[in-house]
Design a protein around this motif. Structure first.
Motif, PDB file in Angstrom:
ATOM      1  N   TYR A  50      -5.079  18.537  16.849  1.00 55.15           N
ATOM      2  CA  TYR A  50      -4.398  17.238  16.732  1.00 55.15           C
ATOM      3  C   TYR A  50      -3.011  17.417  16.123  1.00 55.15           C
ATOM      4  N   TYR A  61       2.463   9.468  18.450  1.00 57.27           N
ATOM      5  CA  TYR A  61       1.100   9.996  18.487  1.00 57.27           C
ATOM      6  C   TYR A  61       0.326   9.803  17.184  1.00 57.27           C
ATOM      7  N   TRP A 109      -2.096   8.300  15.051  1.00 53.09           N
ATOM      8  CA  TRP A 109      -3.213   7.436  15.432  1.00 53.09           C
ATOM      9  C   TRP A 109      -3.166   6.088  14.715  1.00 53.09           C
ATOM     10  N   ALA A 120      -0.241   4.209  16.658  1.00 54.94           N
ATOM     11  CA  ALA A 120      -0.062   4.415  18.099  1.00 54.94           C
ATOM     12  C   ALA A 120      -0.526   3.201  18.895  1.00 54.94           C
ATOM     13  N   PRO A 147      -2.134   1.590  22.444  1.00 53.10           N
ATOM     14  CA  PRO A 147      -3.216   2.107  23.290  1.00 53.10           C
ATOM     15  C   PRO A 147      -2.746   3.227  24.213  1.00 53.10           C
ATOM     16  N   LYS A 173      -2.323   6.396  22.129  1.00 49.36           N
ATOM     17  CA  LYS A 173      -3.607   7.012  21.808  1.00 49.36           C
ATOM     18  C   LYS A 173      -4.152   7.802  22.995  1.00 49.36           C
ATOM     19  N   LYS A 174      -3.971   7.262  24.190  1.00 48.63           N
ATOM     20  CA  LYS A 174      -4.409   7.995  25.381  1.00 48.63           C
ATOM     21  C   LYS A 174      -3.610   9.279  25.555  1.00 48.63           C
ATOM     22  N   GLN A 211      -4.624  11.954  22.933  1.00 46.85           N
ATOM     23  CA  GLN A 211      -5.930  12.522  23.272  1.00 46.85           C
ATOM     24  C   GLN A 211      -5.821  13.474  24.455  1.00 46.85           C
ATOM     25  N   LYS A 222     -10.333  11.654  14.479  1.00 41.95           N
ATOM     26  CA  LYS A 222      -9.402  10.586  14.093  1.00 41.95           C
ATOM     27  C   LYS A 222      -8.903  10.824  12.663  1.00 41.95           C
ATOM     28  N   THR A 274      -0.066  -0.130   9.672  1.00 38.10           N
ATOM     29  CA  THR A 274       0.321  -0.678  10.975  1.00 38.10           C
ATOM     30  C   THR A 274       1.275  -1.843  10.812  1.00 38.10           C
ATOM     31  N   ASP A 328      -1.494  -4.500  20.441  1.00 36.81           N
ATOM     32  CA  ASP A 328      -2.899  -4.403  20.815  1.00 36.81           C
ATOM     33  C   ASP A 328      -3.622  -5.747  20.810  1.00 36.81           C
TER      34      ASP A 328
END
Length: 794
Positions: free
Chosen positions: A240, A251, A253, A256, A258, A261-262, A265, A293, A407, A414
């Motif tokens: 990571y 990146y 987490w 990030a 959505p 996050k994809k 990963q 995570k 955040t 989101d």
């Protein structure tokens, strides 16, 4: 003479010429003659200049020249002293008036020997960045050539750097994107590769790289993301951190999107798969690994309270500008910005910032009591305030404290914007000149079927979508103005199909929404995509600015020693026409004066004649509540988000709730459902009416609530009940309005709802006035309201 004899004669040096071919007749015409004696044709000028011998000679000459130049460069350029620590300087952030906002830059770095980092973790960085690291000479010739070419053409460096080159760039050189710097990087990389062992280079690389969260080096990163030392990192955690280097802020987490996050990963999987290919990781162990995570971040000194959110967005926008201006990667942009001695002046107005923070505290956070009501601990608020004429972000609220909630609620994407997306659908209809299913133009007076759950049709065919209205209320025949006022889902679902969802999403993009990856499907009419208060403020600012594109910008200017970065103009050209934008604004004044924002905004005692347009929104399952509104000189978007403060319980989807999951706001503040016309609108009004003055919109339109229009009779204009013909045209009794578009909404007719298209729907359940659909208002109450507003007008 035969052919064999001719060949032997030529080999002996003979000069006997081959016999000429017989001709049946003398040749005539304009044929070019060769040299006397019948020799070969003369060579063309082009072939004489560009013979293969000359081309080959030129090529070898350039190669020798290049080799000689490189030899000189190799002898001249020495390995300099490391500068990584020297270039770590505090960044200074200022309010728009020049007063100090924050000073950030206490370097979080602790170098560790490579033997303190597990071998498998070392391999994660090699697998991520440079699989040939242990065998190459320190440079990638093809990548270097590509980098030089792109740099020379002003495109910056784009991939191809080895770990050695990245280490040299981080430790010995600057992040400048010039041909000279790139050539120095190449020479120094070769020399460093010769003088140092691969282990020393790898140690230098992982100890000088920036991982985000203010962490330089793998030890600081291990603590920042996993609360452990580098020597205790697992392979999964190491992968990571290695993946993180490509885009630290994107990146991370904790913040990030959505999409981010994809991406991280996918990068994490790429690293581990490369380790398998290099035989550094057992395939069976690889298959059993799960994404690790990271833990919640801790704050950086100087970024407490709201400061951290402002600093974070300022850094992001400066990084984006450097990427665009210099063509550099996100990783290089972050390396150039974080703790590099910048003085960054923000557009944030110190007084407006204080007023916004005060409004959130007075209208929301001071009333929350998590000890009495668990749901109160799940409430998060975010807000962005923009000057529509300049595009400046003058105030922003990202959360209770950057140290407590990492955040940024003002920029997170989101949560669904819900019904605050409805004005975009109307804007698309007006911009495109769209018509209903039976060919009637769509405008504020167009009548639709407002039956709850009505199936949307596309030229006679059902599309398989029929959303219920709030509280499942049936409105029957209803104008677009009334449907906007009361946020009637069934109307805008049909309107989206009438316009064409691809056109709706295209208009959303033109207005400033990030539509990448979004599907153009009818469900989007409910605002089911993700969006941030920052995005919604930009969209509504564009409407407020008569359709001219507004890109909210927080950075005023940025200077670094003798370097200055100029930010692009936040105001662009027309996104949609002025008439379309002004018509939407006119319609949205009705939401405030006669619709879902009536109690909190229109009747707010702080209102002193300001004309206001806006839209409420409440998402499915009460996961978010919004009010985005504007006066002629200020646009502010406020969002409330249900985010689980603790694990436990069951969510809307029936699954067990984990910390930070999306959860309902229902019951917060001791009430029932939290609607956009409730706390979000109350925060908006307390802030806006405290920092603005009375002003009227200058609208170029003849429709909407801000324009006095004759009120059509609904009895003669009921739309067809046939599914294929439900949307009907503009009532014929509406006439052609001739009144000035600048008239106040308080001057609109005060007819009884029973005589107006804004009449009560066929069902009249009693609802709280803060609900998304305040129904059942009597005509005399509306008359009193209009009279009160007229008395307030200056």
């Amino acid at each position: 003479m035969g052919r064999a004899e001719e060949r032997r004669a030529r080999q002996r040096g003979g000069h006997r010429a081959a016999p000429q071919r017989r001709r049946s007749a003398p040749e005539t015409g304009n044929r070019s003659a060769g040299p006397a004696g019948g020799g070969a044709p003369r060579k063309s000028l082009l072939r004489r200049i560009f013979s293969w011998k000359k081309i080959l000679g030129t090529f070898f000459g350039l190669c020798l020249l290049g080799i000689a130049g490189f030899a000189v460069l190799y002898m001249v350029v020495d390995v300099p002293e490391g500068n990584a620590l020297a270039t770590q300087e505090s960044n200074v952030y200022k309010y728009s008036d020049g007063t100090l906002l924050a000073r950030v830059g206490e370097t979080n770095r602790e170098s560790v020997d490579l033997d303190k980092v597990p071998k498998d973790v070392q391999h994660t960085f090699v697998a991520a960045e440079n699989k040939t690291f242990y065998t190459d000479s320190g440079i990638d010739l093809r990548g270097l050539a590509r980098g030089l070419y792109n740099t020379a053409r002003g495109r910056g460096t784009q991939g191809g750097s080895t770990i050695t080159q990245q280490y040299v760039k981080n430790y010995y050189l600057s992040q400048d994107q010039t041909v000279t710097r790139k050539l120095k990087e190449m020479v120094i990389s070769l020399k460093v590769d010769q003088k140092k062992s691969k282990d020393d280079i790898l140690a230098g690389y992982i100890n000088t790289s920036y991982y985000g969260r203010g962490a330089y080096g793998i030890q600081a990163a291990a603590q920042a993301y996993y609360r452990t030392d580098a020597q205790n990192l697992t392979v999964e955690q190491g992968a990571y951190l290695a993946a993180l280097l490509q885009a630290p802020s994107q990146y991370d987490w904790a913040v990030a999107t959505p999409t981010g996050k994809k991406l991280v990963q996918a990068r994490w999987n790429y690293v581990l798969d490369n380790m398998v290919k290099q035989h550094w990781l057992d395939p069976a162990k690889r298959q059993a690994m799960k994404f690790p995570k990271p833990k919640e971040p801790k704050g950086t000194p100087g970024e407490e309270g709201e400061k951290g959110y402002l600093v974070e967005l300022a850094n992001q926008q400066l990084e984006d500008q450097l990427m665009s201006e210099e063509g550099i990667s996100h990783q290089d942009a972050v390396q150039q910005v974080v703790n590099r001695g910048w003085t960054i002046t923000l557009n944030v107005d110190k007084k407006k910032q204080a007023a916004l923070e005060r409004a959130v505290k007075e209208q929301l956070t001071s009333k929350l009591d998590p000890k009495q009501r668990k749901v109160d601990g799940d409430v998060q608020a975010g807000a962005v305030s923009v000057d529509p004429k300049t595009g400046k972000i003058v105030a922003m609220y990202g959360g209770t404290d950057h140290f407590k909630h990492w955040t940024n609620n003002a920029t997170r994407k989101d949560y669904q914007p819900a019904s605050t997306f409805k004005p975009v659908i109307l804007a698309a209809a007006l911009q495109q000149g769209s018509v209903t299913q039976d060919g009637k133009p769509i405008n504020a007076d167009t009548v639709y079927d407002g039956t709850s759950g009505r199936q949307v049709v596309d030229h006679g065919a059902r599309v398989g979508f029929g959303p219920p209205n709030e509280d499942d209320v049936n409105y029957g025949p209803v104008t677009v103005q009334k449907a906007m006022n009361d946020s009637v889902n069934s109307v805008f679902a049909q309107m989206g199909v009438d316009v064409g969802m691809s056109k709706v999403m295209s208009t959303a993009k033109q207005l400033g929404m990030d539509t990448e990856g979004m599907q153009a499907v009818p469900a989007q009419t409910l605002g089911s995509m993700g969006a941030s208060p920052l995005e919604m403020a930009g969209i509504y600012a564009t409407l407020d600015n008569h359709g001219n594109k507004v890109t909210p910008t927080i950075v005023k200017d940025a200077e670094q020693k003798d370097r200055k970065v100029t930010m692009p103009n936040p105001i662009g050209g027309p996104a949609i026409s002025r008439t379309a934008a002004d018509s939407v604004t006119s319609v949205l004044t009705g939401v405030v004066d006669d619709g879902t924002a009536n109690r909190s905004v229109a009747n707010n005692p702080l209102r002193a004649g300001q004309q206001v347009a806006g839209k409420t929104g409440t998402s499915d399952c009460d996961l978010s509540a919004w009010f985005t509104g504007y006066t002629p000189d200020l646009v502010t978007s406020v969002g409330l988000f249900g985010e689980a403060g603790k694990a436990g319980g069951t969510g809307c989807n029936g699954a067990t709730v984990k910390k930070q999951d999306h959860v309902p706001l229902t019951g917060a503040l001791g009430g029932g459902r939290v609607n956009g016309g409730g706390p979000p609108a109350e925060i908006w009004a307390a802030y806006t009416f405290g920092v603005t003055h009375a002003a009227k919109f200058d609208l170029d339109t003849s429709q909407g609530a801000a324009v006095e229009t004759p009120t059509p009779s609904m009895s003669s204009q009921s739309p067809s009940q046939s599914p294929s013909q439900s949307p009907s045209g503009t009532p014929t009794s509406s006439g052609s309005p001739s009144q000035s578009p600048s008239q106040s909404p308080s001057q609109s007719p005060s007819q009884s709802p029973s005589q107006s298209p804004s009449q009560s729907p066929s069902q009249s359940p009693t609802t709280d006035p803060t609900d998304e659909n305040p129904l059942g208002q009597l005509g005399d109450q509306r008359e009193q309201l209009h009279q009160q507003r007229q008395q307030q007008q200056p």
